[in-house]
Design an enzyme around this catalytic site. Structure first.
Site, mmCIF file in Angstrom:
data_model
loop_
_atom_site.group_PDB
_atom_site.id
_atom_site.type_symbol
_atom_site.label_atom_id
_atom_site.label_comp_id
_atom_site.label_asym_id
_atom_site.label_seq_id
_atom_site.Cartn_x
_atom_site.Cartn_y
_atom_site.Cartn_z
ATOM 1 N N GLU A 84 0.893 -1.172 0.000
ATOM 2 C CA GLU A 84 0.000 0.000 0.000
ATOM 3 C C GLU A 84 0.917 1.203 0.000
ATOM 4 O OE1 GLU A 84 -3.203 0.098 -0.202
ATOM 5 O OE2 GLU A 84 -3.830 -1.936 0.298
ATOM 6 N N CYS A 133 -2.345 8.922 2.569
ATOM 7 C CA CYS A 133 -2.041 8.501 1.200
ATOM 8 C C CYS A 133 -3.198 8.775 0.254
ATOM 9 C CB CYS A 133 -1.717 7.021 1.202
ATOM 10 S SG CYS A 133 -2.982 6.081 2.043
HETATM 11 P P1 NAP Z 1 8.356 5.037 4.807
HETATM 12 O O1 NAP Z 1 9.489 5.923 5.061
HETATM 13 O O2 NAP Z 1 8.360 4.197 3.610
HETATM 14 O O3 NAP Z 1 8.194 4.147 6.120
HETATM 15 C C1 NAP Z 1 7.201 3.161 6.254
HETATM 16 C C2 NAP Z 1 7.716 2.048 7.131
HETATM 17 O O4 NAP Z 1 8.819 1.421 6.494
HETATM 18 C C3 NAP Z 1 8.226 2.530 8.480
HETATM 19 O O5 NAP Z 1 7.959 1.536 9.444
HETATM 20 C C4 NAP Z 1 9.719 2.636 8.234
HETATM 21 O O6 NAP Z 1 10.471 2.516 9.416
HETATM 22 C C5 NAP Z 1 9.932 1.410 7.361
HETATM 23 N N1 NAP Z 1 11.143 1.435 6.560
HETATM 24 C C6 NAP Z 1 11.824 2.480 6.091
HETATM 25 N N2 NAP Z 1 12.893 2.054 5.372
HETATM 26 C C7 NAP Z 1 12.880 0.704 5.410
HETATM 27 C C8 NAP Z 1 13.708 -0.309 4.863
HETATM 28 N N3 NAP Z 1 14.769 -0.024 4.113
HETATM 29 N N4 NAP Z 1 13.386 -1.590 5.120
HETATM 30 C C9 NAP Z 1 12.312 -1.894 5.854
HETATM 31 N N5 NAP Z 1 11.490 -0.977 6.399
HETATM 32 C C10 NAP Z 1 11.762 0.309 6.165
HETATM 33 O O7 NAP Z 1 6.984 5.855 4.732
HETATM 34 P P2 NAP Z 1 6.462 6.901 5.771
HETATM 35 O O8 NAP Z 1 7.137 8.187 5.507
HETATM 36 O O9 NAP Z 1 6.520 6.358 7.149
HETATM 37 O O10 NAP Z 1 4.908 6.974 5.368
HETATM 38 C C11 NAP Z 1 4.426 7.839 4.410
HETATM 39 C C12 NAP Z 1 4.170 7.136 3.101
HETATM 40 O O11 NAP Z 1 3.269 6.059 3.300
HETATM 41 C C13 NAP Z 1 3.481 8.037 2.103
HETATM 42 O O12 NAP Z 1 4.050 7.878 0.832
HETATM 43 C C14 NAP Z 1 2.057 7.539 2.099
HETATM 44 O O13 NAP Z 1 1.347 7.806 0.926
HETATM 45 C C15 NAP Z 1 2.244 6.098 2.339
HETATM 46 N N6 NAP Z 1 1.015 5.505 2.873
HETATM 47 C C16 NAP Z 1 0.295 4.682 2.055
HETATM 48 C C17 NAP Z 1 -0.892 4.140 2.517
HETATM 49 C C18 NAP Z 1 -1.690 3.232 1.633
HETATM 50 O O14 NAP Z 1 -2.574 2.564 2.150
HETATM 51 N N7 NAP Z 1 -1.425 3.163 0.348
HETATM 52 C C19 NAP Z 1 -1.340 4.421 3.800
HETATM 53 C C20 NAP Z 1 -0.584 5.257 4.607
HETATM 54 C C21 NAP Z 1 0.604 5.791 4.125
HETATM 55 P P3 NAP Z 1 10.946 3.788 10.250
HETATM 56 O O15 NAP Z 1 9.814 4.764 10.251
HETATM 57 O O16 NAP Z 1 11.227 3.218 11.576
HETATM 58 O O17 NAP Z 1 12.135 4.337 9.532
#
Ligand code: NAP
Length: 535
Positions: free
Chosen positions: A306, A340
């Site tokens: 997602e 999102c």
């Molecule tokens: P993110 O930076 O991708 O982080 C999401 C999760 O992934 C966090 O738990 C993060 O951990 C972890 N993570 C980061 N790098 C990783 C790696 N190399 N390996 C494994 N895990 C890793 O995203 P975010 O900034 O938290 O969230 C915002 C994004 O989520 C936006 O783009 C939004 O559109 C999207 N989103 C999508 C939906 C949907 O349903 N489509 C819903 C909500 C949000 P840490 O935070 O501990 O670094």
């Protein structure tokens, strides 16, 4: 991602050395935008009161959960969790890595043989207990979400109800995992289809919905008989840990649900590389989603993603203006624009453009910004300084290329990571703000002439999660809904998420669906059994 991690590390180190300075700033009520204003302080009275209450109810857990035991990081490292509205350090949680993750995977793997063999009724009733407990504690969980994530308390309590609804829905669906009997091509054969749980599931979730994003994954996983290792965001781990505590209380056995947090890359690598993990389900940025998908290839895991959106919100000349304003406001400014499915581009037809932008800007001006715990606030802070910088750079880019600031356009006088609710007119689809998710309280408005042009602009992106249209023509609503390359379309409605409908994206917004009966499939394997010699 490297930049984000770097920014988070800097922020954390910075905060450690300057906590006393920022306390004095807060006591002086300093509202300047100087860097010291962004620093964490000692806990305010209000935060302290909530934290004490959470501690006494057992909901403030700070260790990871492995095999049913609350566990420190093996090297004793911790990580601070801050309140983005005040900079308060709410708690320090275990900062885990590879070894803890491997142990969590082993616990989940061991627990699978027992959990997957329980009757569907048994799993269902434990999930229902969990649902009941989440609702019983919705006020406290809501406060916890507001403290660590920043969203207004009313929205946070709403998130608890929304998240819990997935647990209830999938508790019910657990009893409806049907197979099939297929008419055989040979008279002495009988052909059957069984649906079985995939096994250990790794669930990696973001900070913007600290409870709901977990519930949407863990609900169907447990209902199907899978066990899970959850990795919440380091920015909002406390809600995940509180939910895990309630899962234990609800009779979900040790090892079925594990939580590790800390070093995202080490944890992510351990999860993707393990042959015992059979599925990765991820919500977060498209960039990290792609990395996880590539990492999962080696062990050929199932993958559900997602990812980010770039939602168009199309307002046609024939729309009901009041409905369009209400819907656009709801989809743009929920969680201060940090969802999102938030409208990222508001496309307005030329005949209604002036009227719409005026009425919309008036409505945005009335949004109250502040600490999410304060009465009447609808716009909390952004999650951190890096998020504000991103918003600033997008606004700067748009204005420098000819877009017009109609409202806001700068940091809020409250300081910290508060940003003014902003409306920008005359935006073009080539601008950064229309190409990528702004993820903040900024509404870019674009002008279009024809329905065809609106569809072309809306689809001119790699994302395909949610789209919105406002029109009073039934024919147009069908025509445009069918032409939009998006997984979700809201027609005359800005709030579309519900546990009973499939949520997910086309194109680079993801794979798979969460919620509804379709949300079960991602956690099931299909087994075909051919019985011979039956004649
Ligand atoms: P993110 O930076 O991708 O982080 C999401 C999760 O992934 C966090 O738990 C993060 O951990 C972890 N993570 C980061 N790098 C990783 C790696 N190399 N390996 C494994 N895990 C890793 O995203 P975010 O900034 O938290 O969230 C915002 C994004 O989520 C936006 O783009 C939004 O559109 C999207 N989103 C999508 C939906 C949907 O349903 N489509 C819903 C909500 C949000 P840490 O935070 O501990 O670094």
């Amino acid at each position: 991602m490297i930049t984000t991690m770097f920014a988070r590390t800097i922020h954390r180190r910075f905060s450690f050395h300057h906590s006393s300075i920022s306390l004095s700033n807060s006591l002086r009520g300093n509202n300047s935008h100087s860097p010291t204003n962004l620093l964490p302080r000692e806990m305010s009275m209000e935060t302290e009161r909530i934290v004490d209450r959470l501690k006494s109810s057992g909901l403030l857990q700070t260790k990871g959960l492995i095999g049913g035991k609350w566990t420190d990081a093996y090297d004793g490292k911790t990580i601070e969790v801050n309140n983005p509205a005040s900079g308060d350090v709410i708690a320090s949680v275990a900062c885990m890595g590879e070894r803890e993750t491997k142990d969590a995977i082993s616990s989940a793997y061991d627990a699978f043989s027992h959990w997957s063999k329980l009757t569907a009724n048994d799993r269902s009733s434990r999930l229902r207990n969990w649902y009941n407990l989440l609702l019983q504690h919705k006020e406290e969980l809501g406060q916890l979400i507001t403290l660590e994530q920043g969203k207004p308390l009313k929205e946070a309590i709403g998130e608890v109800g929304y998240g819990a609804s997935f647990i209830e829905f999938f508790a019910e669906e657990a009893k409806r995992i049907y197979g099939d009997i297929i008419p055989s091509t040979l008279s002495d054969r009988r052909l059957f289809v069984l649906k079985q749980p995939v096994g250990v599931v790794a669930a990696i979730t973001p900070w913007n919905f600290p409870l709901a994003m977990i519930a949407r994954k863990v609900g169907p996983a447990l209902a199907c008989g899978c066990t899970v290792v959850i990795k919440p965001s380091e920015l909002t781990p406390l809600t995940a840990l509180a939910a895990a505590e309630l899962a234990l209380q609800s009779g979900i056995p040790p090892g079925v649900l594990n939580v590790v947090m800390g070093d995202a890359i080490k944890i992510g690598t351990a999860l993707t590389e393990s042959p015992q993990v059979r599925k990765i389900t991820f919500t977060g940025s498209t960039a990290v989603g792609k990395k996880l998908m590539a990492g999962a290839a080696d062990t050929v895991k199932k993958v559900s993603l997602e990812l980010g959106g770039n939602a168009p919100c199309i307002v046609f000349d024939d729309a009901d203006l009041e409905v369009a304003i209400k819907g656009s406001l709801a989809t743009k400014f929920r969680n201060s624009g940090q969802t999102c499915v938030c409208a990222n581009r508001i496309l307005v037809q030329e005949g209604i453009y002036e009227k719409f932008t005026k009425a919309f800007s008036d409505a945005v001006q009335n949004l109250k910004v502040g600490n999410g715990l304060s009465e009447g606030v609808s716009q909390g802070p952004l999650i951190n300084e890096a998020a504000v910088k991103k918003v600033e750079s997008f606004v700067e880019d748009a204005v420098s290329k000819g877009a017009k600031l109609l409202l806001g356009g700068k940091r809020h006088s409250l300081g910290m990571s508060f940003y003014e609710p902003t409306v920008i007119g005359d935006v073009k689809n080539e601008m950064l703000i229309a190409q990528q998710e702004v993820f903040g309280p900024v509404a870019p408005v674009l002008r279009f002439k024809t329905e065809e042009e609106a569809i072309q602009i809306a689809n001119d992106t790699n994302a395909g999660l949610a789209a919105y249209i406002f029109t009073n023509s039934i024919k147009r609503s069908w025509r445009v809904s069918e032409a939009l390359e998006y997984g979700i379309v809201g027609v005359n409605e800005g709030l579309v998420s519900t546990e009973v409908a499939p949520f997910g994206g086309f194109k680079q917004s993801g794979l798979g669906r969460e919620g509804s009966k379709y949300g079960m499939d991602d956690y099931l394997e299909i087994k075909y059994i051919c019985m011979g010699n039956m004649g």
